[in-house]
Write a protein that holds these residues in place. Structure first.
Motif, PDB file in Angstrom:
ATOM      1  N   VAL A  10       0.862  -1.187   0.000  1.00 53.99           N
ATOM      2  CA  VAL A  10       0.000   0.000   0.000  1.00 53.99           C
ATOM      3  C   VAL A  10       0.895   1.232   0.000  1.00 53.99           C
ATOM      4  O   VAL A  10       1.921   1.235   0.669  1.00 53.99           O
ATOM      5  N   PRO A  11       0.533   2.254  -0.771  1.00 54.25           N
ATOM      6  CA  PRO A  11       1.350   3.465  -0.678  1.00 54.25           C
ATOM      7  C   PRO A  11       1.323   4.003   0.749  1.00 54.25           C
ATOM      8  O   PRO A  11       0.268   4.067   1.361  1.00 54.25           O
ATOM      9  N   VAL A  12       2.497   4.319   1.253  1.00 55.48           N
ATOM     10  CA  VAL A  12       2.555   4.636   2.675  1.00 55.48           C
ATOM     11  C   VAL A  12       2.679   6.129   2.968  1.00 55.48           C
ATOM     12  O   VAL A  12       2.566   6.545   4.098  1.00 55.48           O
ATOM     13  N   TYR A  63       5.159   0.601   7.050  1.00 63.10           N
ATOM     14  CA  TYR A  63       5.480  -0.461   6.100  1.00 63.10           C
ATOM     15  C   TYR A  63       4.255  -0.896   5.289  1.00 63.10           C
ATOM     16  O   TYR A  63       4.358  -1.208   4.125  1.00 63.10           O
ATOM     17  N   TYR A  64       3.118  -0.947   5.951  1.00 64.81           N
ATOM     18  CA  TYR A  64       1.966  -1.552   5.278  1.00 64.81           C
ATOM     19  C   TYR A  64       0.872  -0.540   4.938  1.00 64.81           C
ATOM     20  O   TYR A  64      -0.168  -0.906   4.417  1.00 64.81           O
ATOM     21  N   GLY A  65       1.097   0.710   5.247  1.00 58.30           N
ATOM     22  CA  GLY A  65       0.079   1.717   4.976  1.00 58.30           C
ATOM     23  C   GLY A  65      -0.898   1.824   6.133  1.00 58.30           C
ATOM     24  O   GLY A  65      -0.942   0.954   6.998  1.00 58.30           O
TER      25      GLY A  65
ATOM     26  N   TRP B 106       9.046   8.427   9.231  1.00 56.79           N
ATOM     27  CA  TRP B 106       9.503   7.089   8.798  1.00 56.79           C
ATOM     28  C   TRP B 106       8.774   6.686   7.515  1.00 56.79           C
ATOM     29  O   TRP B 106       9.379   6.204   6.570  1.00 56.79           O
ATOM     30  N   ALA B 107       7.475   6.927   7.483  1.00 48.70           N
ATOM     31  CA  ALA B 107       6.682   6.545   6.315  1.00 48.70           C
ATOM     32  C   ALA B 107       7.129   7.320   5.080  1.00 48.70           C
ATOM     33  O   ALA B 107       7.251   6.756   3.990  1.00 48.70           O
ATOM     34  N   GLU B 108       7.403   8.602   5.254  1.00 53.96           N
ATOM     35  CA  GLU B 108       7.858   9.414   4.118  1.00 53.96           C
ATOM     36  C   GLU B 108       9.201   8.926   3.599  1.00 53.96           C
ATOM     37  O   GLU B 108       9.432   8.855   2.393  1.00 53.96           O
ATOM     38  N   TRP B 109      10.058   8.602   4.554  1.00 53.35           N
ATOM     39  CA  TRP B 109      11.398   8.109   4.230  1.00 53.35           C
ATOM     40  C   TRP B 109      11.294   6.832   3.401  1.00 53.35           C
ATOM     41  O   TRP B 109      11.853   6.716   2.317  1.00 53.35           O
ATOM     42  N   GLY B 117      12.700   3.203  -6.246  1.00 52.03           N
ATOM     43  CA  GLY B 117      13.004   1.822  -6.601  1.00 52.03           C
ATOM     44  C   GLY B 117      14.146   1.238  -5.806  1.00 52.03           C
ATOM     45  O   GLY B 117      14.785   0.277  -6.233  1.00 52.03           O
ATOM     46  N   LYS B 118      14.430   1.818  -4.658  1.00 49.16           N
ATOM     47  CA  LYS B 118      15.576   1.360  -3.872  1.00 49.16           C
ATOM     48  C   LYS B 118      15.224   0.205  -2.935  1.00 49.16           C
ATOM     49  O   LYS B 118      16.110  -0.462  -2.418  1.00 49.16           O
ATOM     50  N   ILE B 119      13.950   0.022  -2.673  1.00 48.28           N
ATOM     51  CA  ILE B 119      13.551  -0.978  -1.686  1.00 48.28           C
ATOM     52  C   ILE B 119      13.204  -2.290  -2.380  1.00 48.28           C
ATOM     53  O   ILE B 119      12.354  -2.324  -3.267  1.00 48.28           O
ATOM     54  N   LYS B 120      13.886  -3.342  -1.998  1.00 48.90           N
ATOM     55  CA  LYS B 120      13.523  -4.655  -2.512  1.00 48.90           C
ATOM     56  C   LYS B 120      12.496  -5.279  -1.573  1.00 48.90           C
ATOM     57  O   LYS B 120      11.495  -5.845  -2.003  1.00 48.90           O
ATOM     58  N   SER B 121      12.766  -5.185  -0.303  1.00 49.18           N
ATOM     59  CA  SER B 121      11.743  -5.557   0.663  1.00 49.18           C
ATOM     60  C   SER B 121      12.031  -4.830   1.964  1.00 49.18           C
ATOM     61  O   SER B 121      13.147  -4.385   2.208  1.00 49.18           O
ATOM     62  N   ALA B 122      10.999  -4.688   2.772  1.00 53.08           N
ATOM     63  CA  ALA B 122      11.145  -3.982   4.042  1.00 53.08           C
ATOM     64  C   ALA B 122      10.057  -4.484   4.964  1.00 53.08           C
ATOM     65  O   ALA B 122       8.910  -4.614   4.547  1.00 53.08           O
TER      66      ALA B 122
END
Lengths: 431, 207
Positions: A10-12, A63-65, B106-109, B117-122
């Protein structure tokens, strides 16, 4: 391995667009509800559970919106945590059985958490907690600190910032107050019958002090102070939402807070210097707040009750409704001050009345009124008295006397913005 | 257009080749065959997000400038970095207001890194957990997480990055000033011994 992004995420970015103060507001509500579950003896437990629920939101939402209904998510999480805790308590400490029973009753009473019953439940619990925090057996300063902690979700550090003291001192004060609530068996209930009116006065008084703590320029950071004002308004407004507390004097208090707070944005200039009423840019006053204030003032007029809050709201309304400083209805303000001084003998009110006297009858009459206060032997070391005297003397072109008064006022205050303001006034009349 | 592949070398260099839908595996093999070096090939996505047609291919992580160096060096360059956030108790003492503020940051970051496109997973990690170890036999114990300030509270797996960038990203963690530490670790692209074996074999063959 391909680099296709995880499109399910989800867009966060929306997290940052959450309602302002959502966590703080929800914390206040939830502590009330959970105190209803745990009992007021376990106030700390309720605070801890709410904190844990917010921490869980904090750790996962980025992380999950954000969930569709953030407030409901937090409520549900807090309730689940509370039930888990109670179930564990029940296993290990059979004596806590009563609490668990009351939980079961509550959960079977309200079919689901979204039922309309839940909303009134919150309002009742919040009112119970307000009455518990503002119990007359608790010292005034502890009342405001506890109200900020439990009802407004302030941390000890934030309260300390607002009251210009240390975090440790506030933490200690809060612990002692919670202990006192247990020892004195302060009830978690809405007082019944005649007691209600008396206790409501105590609550209004505490909220008024909370507001003043934020409004007065004598301490703390601007931002924190404005927060205190907002929280006081929020709590007072929540009182109105409850049919029993919806009284003319409650409306008067809300009106007075709104009409005063509406002018906060214009009270200092870009450098943070204090601006006098005549120097303030009135377009910066918050119109919506003024409008809300005037509506509450109208509702306060229902019935024949006349409290000090009514009079103060009336004075604030005179200022808010004047197009400019010159067209201020000073004779009406003076009449209100006359009425107020007949109800309350406070020298500070008398000092403010002197300003109204000077505006109506000239600075010499103002000086005369202040001399009368001084002769009562009060306010001899109150910096504002000298600041006001200085203004009057300056208006009479007695610049040397004015300069002397401002210097005296300067010596008596420690707040930086006040000192900057006063030293400017001293310099203005030195030549 | 059937698609193009952009080959990105460690020193920024772009090579474009065309490929057809569903040929990702072939591209990957070709990249290795044509250059004979430990490339990592990653296929991008087209506008619709599927791996086909107009997709871009980026081949990242060519280690060396010339062949000789490439085969003698046993190190590989990686483009993936793991950021591990240590500290699971720091947020318990924040006020609701602060929690909301830091959460927004944190969410904005994370959102910005996602867009780049820098995040593969988090993912965040829960506090509860178990530790499996060997004493006299297999044992399972409660994790140290409940008490440990050093426990890992979450991670980002970065892609298409380098150490400098990963460090810059880590420095922008909004929880640093509250006591969180960020561990930055490069992800090994190939098992180092296998690279060594391979290099030796190639060196032997060309000798």
């Amino acid at each position: 391995m391909n680099e296709i992004q995880d499109n399910n995420r989800v867009p966060v970015g929306e997290v940052s667009r959450l309602t302002e103060h959502l966590f703080r507001v929800e914390a206040g509500k939830l502590v009330s509800v959970l105190t209803g579950l745990f009992g007021i003896d376990h106030l700390q437990l309720a605070e801890d559970v709410v904190q844990e629920a917010l921490v869980r939101a904090f750790r996962t939402w980025p992380y999950y919106g954000i969930p569709e209904n953030p407030a409901a998510w937090i409520t549900q999480t807090a309730k689940n945590l509370a039930y888990d805790l109670l179930r564990r308590e029940k296993l290990f400490r059979e004596k806590q059985g009563e609490i668990a029973i009351s939980v079961e009753q509550r959960s079977s009473n309200s079919a689901g958490d979204d039922s309309p019953l839940f909303d009134t439940e919150i309002k009742d619990d919040r009112l119970r907690l307000i009455f518990a925090c503002c119990h007359p057996l608790i010292a005034q300063e502890s009342q405001t600190a506890l109200a900020l902690r439990t009802l407004c979700g302030f941390s000890a550090a934030e309260i300390a910032k607002a009251f210009l003291t240390t975090e440790a001192a506030i933490a200690k004060r809060l612990t002692r107050t919670r202990q006192k609530i247990r020892e004195l068996r302060i009830p978690f209930e809405i007082p019944a019958g005649e007691e209600f009116a008396v206790r409501l006065n105590g609550v209004l008084q505490t909220l008024y002090l909370l507001f003043n703590e934020g409004y007065k320029a004598s301490s703390g950071e601007n931002l924190v102070r404005e927060d205190l004002c907002c929280e006081a308004i929020r709590l007072a407004t929540s009182l109105i939402e409850h049919p029993m507390a919806n009284q003319p004097r409650t409306h008067a208090l809300v009106a007075l807070m709104l009409l005063d707070a509406a002018r906060l944005p214009a009270r200092v200039d870009a450098e943070g210097n204090i601006l006098r009423l005549k120097e303030q840019e009135r377009s910066k006053w918050s119109r919506p707040m003024i409008e809300r204030g005037i509506i509450h003032l109208g509702q306060a007029a229902a019935g024949d009750e006349l409290s000090e809050y009514h009079i103060q709201a009336g004075i604030a309304a005179c200022h808010c409704l004047a197009e400019n400083y010159q067209s201020t209805d000073w004779s009406r303000i003076l009449a209100l001050y006359d009425q107020w001084t007949s109800m309350n003998n406070s020298p500070v009110i008398a000092l403010n009345r002197a300003v109204a006297i000077a505006a109506v009858n000239g600075p010499a009459a103002g000086i005369e009124a202040i001399e009368a206060i001084k002769s009562r032997g009060e306010l001899g070391s109150y910096y504002l008295l000298y600041a006001v005297l200085g203004e009057f003397e300056a208006q009479l072109h007695n610049f040397e006397a004015a300069s002397g008064h401002f210097r005296k006022a300067f010596q008596l205050t420690e707040v930086k913005t006040e000192r900057v303001f006063l030293s400017k006034r001293v310099r203005a009349f030195r030549s | 257009m059937d698609g193009c592949a952009i080959v990105v070398a460690a020193t920024p260099r772009y090579e474009i080749c065309r490929f057809k839908s569903g040929q990702s595996e072939k591209i990957r093999q070709n990249a290795v065959l044509n250059n004979g070096s430990p490339f990592v090939v990653r296929l991008g996505q087209n506008e619709k997000g599927s791996e086909c047609g107009k997709a871009h291919v980026r081949i990242v992580g060519r280690a060396k400038k010339d062949n000789k160096d490439r085969y003698m060096n046993t190190q590989t360059t990686t483009s993936e970095y793991m950021l591990l956030f240590r500290g699971t108790h720091w947020d318990k003492s924040l006020s609701p207001e602060e929690l909301q503020n830091v959460m927004g940051q944190w969410a904005e970051w994370l959102d910005r890194l996602n867009q780049q496109g820098k995040i593969k997973s988090a993912n965040p990690l829960l506090d509860e957990g178990k530790i499996v170890s060997w004493k006299k036999s297999q044992t399972v114990a409660d994790g140290p997480f409940a008490e440990s300030k050093e426990a890992i509270g979450g991670y980002f797996l970065l892609q298409k990055s380098d150490l400098d960038e990963a460090l810059e990203i880590a420095k922008r963690c909004p929880a640093l000033k509250y006591g969180v530490t960020v561990e930055v670790r490069p992800v090994a692209e190939q098992c180092p011994p296998s690279v060594r074996v391979k290099s030796r074999r190639i060196a032997h063959a060309s000798a």
